[in-house]
Motif scaffolding. Structure first.
Motif, PDB file in Angstrom:
ATOM      1  N   ARG A 251      38.542  58.213  31.946  1.00  0.00           N
ATOM      2  CA  ARG A 251      38.197  56.954  31.080  1.00  0.00           C
ATOM      3  C   ARG A 251      38.974  55.744  31.726  1.00  0.00           C
ATOM      4  O   ARG A 251      40.058  55.643  32.329  1.00  0.00           O
ATOM      5  N   ARG A 252      38.198  54.576  31.355  1.00  0.00           N
ATOM      6  CA  ARG A 252      39.051  53.397  32.074  1.00  0.00           C
ATOM      7  C   ARG A 252      39.670  52.704  30.871  1.00  0.00           C
ATOM      8  O   ARG A 252      39.242  52.598  29.676  1.00  0.00           O
ATOM      9  N   SER A 253      40.761  52.197  31.086  1.00  0.00           N
ATOM     10  CA  SER A 253      41.804  51.482  29.768  1.00  0.00           C
ATOM     11  C   SER A 253      41.103  50.140  29.946  1.00  0.00           C
ATOM     12  O   SER A 253      40.370  49.473  30.701  1.00  0.00           O
ATOM     13  N   LYS A 254      41.467  49.426  28.778  1.00  0.00           N
ATOM     14  CA  LYS A 254      41.315  48.122  28.578  1.00  0.00           C
ATOM     15  C   LYS A 254      41.688  47.086  29.700  1.00  0.00           C
ATOM     16  O   LYS A 254      40.723  46.135  29.915  1.00  0.00           O
TER      17      LYS A 254
ATOM     18  N   ASP B 240      42.077  49.899  34.487  1.00  0.00           N
ATOM     19  CA  ASP B 240      42.567  51.029  35.233  1.00  0.00           C
ATOM     20  C   ASP B 240      41.788  52.336  34.875  1.00  0.00           C
ATOM     21  O   ASP B 240      41.739  52.562  33.738  1.00  0.00           O
TER      22      ASP B 240
ATOM     23  N   TYR C 179      42.021  56.157  34.307  1.00  0.00           N
ATOM     24  CA  TYR C 179      42.982  57.498  33.936  1.00  0.00           C
ATOM     25  C   TYR C 179      42.135  58.827  33.830  1.00  0.00           C
ATOM     26  O   TYR C 179      40.990  58.676  33.313  1.00  0.00           O
TER      27      TYR C 179
ATOM     28  N   SER D 172      48.491  62.027  31.032  1.00  0.00           N
ATOM     29  CA  SER D 172      47.511  61.073  31.620  1.00  0.00           C
ATOM     30  C   SER D 172      48.077  60.613  33.004  1.00  0.00           C
ATOM     31  O   SER D 172      49.132  60.438  33.193  1.00  0.00           O
TER      32      SER D 172
ATOM     33  N   ARG E 105      47.293  58.132  36.061  1.00  0.00           N
ATOM     34  CA  ARG E 105      46.235  56.717  36.796  1.00  0.00           C
ATOM     35  C   ARG E 105      45.709  57.132  38.279  1.00  0.00           C
ATOM     36  O   ARG E 105      46.377  57.705  38.947  1.00  0.00           O
TER      37      ARG E 105
END
Length: 95
Positions: A61-64, A67, A69, A82, A84
């Motif tokens: 998934r993409r972080s807010k 990035d 992960y 997790s 990156r």
């Protein structure tokens, strides 16, 4: 670490190099992490520590912040972690 990266890159074969050239590194890595059962990764932590890990990916998934992960079970640590994606320097699907 350099020897390990060369070994991993040699194990990947020409097909992954062509895929990298066509798709780009990040999309191919995301695809591998969403389809593979186990992946060996060369990972560099935020403080610069390089380690080899074998992970069982669960979710990408993409972080807010933007990035990417992967949430995975880390067999070295025996726990969920997790990672990156931009800190994964080499990877290969394992059996």
């Amino acid at each position: 670490m350099r020897h390990t990266n060369r070994t991993l890159h040699a194990a990947l074969g020409i097909s992954q190099h062509l895929a990298h050239a066509t798709l780009g590194r990040l999309p191919l890595l995301r695809h591998t992490l969403t389809t593979a059962r186990r992946v060996q990764i060369a990972y560099v932590s935020g403080d610069g520590e390089a380690t080899m890990r074998v992970i069982e990916p669960a979710e990408v998934r993409r972080s807010k912040a933007g990035d990417w992960y992967v949430r995975a079970h880390d067999l070295l640590r025996g726990a969920n972690r997790s990672f990156r994606l931009d800190r994964i320097t080499a990877y290969a699907e394992t059996a």
